[in-house]
Scaffold this motif. Structure first.
Motif, PDB file in Angstrom:
ATOM      1  N   TYR A  54       0.843  -1.189   0.000  1.00  0.00           N
ATOM      2  CA  TYR A  54       0.000   0.000   0.000  1.00  0.00           C
ATOM      3  C   TYR A  54       0.882   1.243   0.000  1.00  0.00           C
ATOM      4  O   TYR A  54       1.995   1.226   0.533  1.00  0.00           O
ATOM      5  CB  TYR A  54      -0.908   0.026   1.234  1.00  0.00           C
ATOM      6  CG  TYR A  54      -1.840  -1.166   1.294  1.00  0.00           C
ATOM      7  CD1 TYR A  54      -2.881  -1.297   0.382  1.00  0.00           C
ATOM      8  CD2 TYR A  54      -1.672  -2.154   2.249  1.00  0.00           C
ATOM      9  CE1 TYR A  54      -3.734  -2.386   0.436  1.00  0.00           C
ATOM     10  CE2 TYR A  54      -2.521  -3.243   2.305  1.00  0.00           C
ATOM     11  CZ  TYR A  54      -3.550  -3.351   1.400  1.00  0.00           C
ATOM     12  OH  TYR A  54      -4.398  -4.423   1.437  1.00  0.00           O
ATOM     13  N   SER A  75       1.740  -4.883   3.102  1.00  0.00           N
ATOM     14  CA  SER A  75       0.497  -4.988   3.849  1.00  0.00           C
ATOM     15  C   SER A  75       0.801  -5.396   5.293  1.00  0.00           C
ATOM     16  O   SER A  75       1.633  -6.267   5.536  1.00  0.00           O
ATOM     17  CB  SER A  75      -0.394  -6.041   3.189  1.00  0.00           C
ATOM     18  OG  SER A  75      -1.552  -6.250   3.947  1.00  0.00           O
ATOM     19  N   ALA A  76       0.160  -4.730   6.241  1.00  0.00           N
ATOM     20  CA  ALA A  76       0.278  -4.971   7.689  1.00  0.00           C
ATOM     21  C   ALA A  76       1.589  -4.462   8.292  1.00  0.00           C
ATOM     22  O   ALA A  76       1.810  -4.624   9.488  1.00  0.00           O
ATOM     23  CB  ALA A  76       0.064  -6.440   8.039  1.00  0.00           C
ATOM     24  N   GLY A 100      -5.709   1.936   9.011  1.00  0.00           N
ATOM     25  CA  GLY A 100      -4.437   1.802   9.714  1.00  0.00           C
ATOM     26  C   GLY A 100      -3.718   3.115   9.941  1.00  0.00           C
ATOM     27  O   GLY A 100      -2.628   3.144  10.498  1.00  0.00           O
ATOM     28  N   ARG A 114      -2.847  -1.094   6.370  1.00  0.00           N
ATOM     29  CA  ARG A 114      -3.957  -2.007   6.080  1.00  0.00           C
ATOM     30  C   ARG A 114      -4.704  -1.573   4.822  1.00  0.00           C
ATOM     31  O   ARG A 114      -5.738  -2.118   4.489  1.00  0.00           O
ATOM     32  CB  ARG A 114      -4.883  -2.068   7.282  1.00  0.00           C
ATOM     33  CG  ARG A 114      -4.228  -2.716   8.483  1.00  0.00           C
ATOM     34  CD  ARG A 114      -5.235  -3.056   9.563  1.00  0.00           C
ATOM     35  NE  ARG A 114      -4.590  -3.770  10.630  1.00  0.00           N
ATOM     36  CZ  ARG A 114      -4.174  -3.207  11.769  1.00  0.00           C
ATOM     37  NH1 ARG A 114      -4.346  -1.919  11.969  1.00  0.00           N
ATOM     38  NH2 ARG A 114      -3.591  -3.930  12.694  1.00  0.00           N
TER      39      ARG A 114
END
Length: 169
Positions: A54, A75-76, A100, A114
């Motif tokens: 992202y 991601s994360a 996020g 996220r």
């Protein structure tokens, strides 16, 4: 495929997604690179694997800068964000947008990727505490057209201009 024939498997290294989303090729289920040859076997199944990333957009309002620079993150991933005020300014707050993102007054802080995230740092002019006094104390002083008794303490915006004076006799 005819058993024993050679074939080239290849996938684009980056697959686009929605705005602020991309997918990076990490290889194939047979453990080989993004582009490689395979020999036809009976009912082979090959799966290409991707990692989602992202985009983090970092903005700073007047009075400072932010880190890290804009960029892609897995991601994360937990991404530390820092706001650095310019001289004469103090950090005020973060305003985050996206899944996020972080909003609040901690600095540094973390954004958890996220989804695509935008973080905006706000800054305010710093205040300085100034004491104006006579020697000895107790005499009148004039600050910005008002009369005070020495010593007098003021909280002014950094870089602001004020007029101070005292009687000469």
């Amino acid at each position: 495929w005819t058993s024993g024939t050679s074939h080239l498997l290849s996938a684009d290294s980056i697959q686009g997604g929605a705005a602020g989303v991309r997918h990076l090729c990490t290889g194939w289920s047979d453990g080989k690179a993004r582009s490689h040859s395979v020999t036809g076997l009976t009912d082979p199944t090959f799966t290409v694997n991707f990692r989602t990333q992202y985009f983090l957009t970092m903005d700073a309002l007047a009075g400072g800068t932010t880190t890290p620079p804009d960029g892609w993150f897995d991601s994360a991933a937990t991404v530390p964000i820092t706001a650095t005020p310019s001289t004469g300014y103090v950090f005020s707050s973060w305003t985050g947008n996206g899944l996020g993102s972080y909003s609040g007054t901690s600095n540094p802080a973390n954004a958890v990727m996220r989804g695509p995230v935008t973080e905006t740092a706000a800054f305010a002019l710093d205040t300085v505490t100034i004491t104006v006094r006579t020697a000895p104390d107790g005499y009148p002083i004039y600050v910005d057209g008002a009369t005070f008794t020495s010593p007098a303490t003021f909280n002014w915006l950094a870089g602001s201009t004020h007029t101070i004076s005292a009687d000469s006799a």
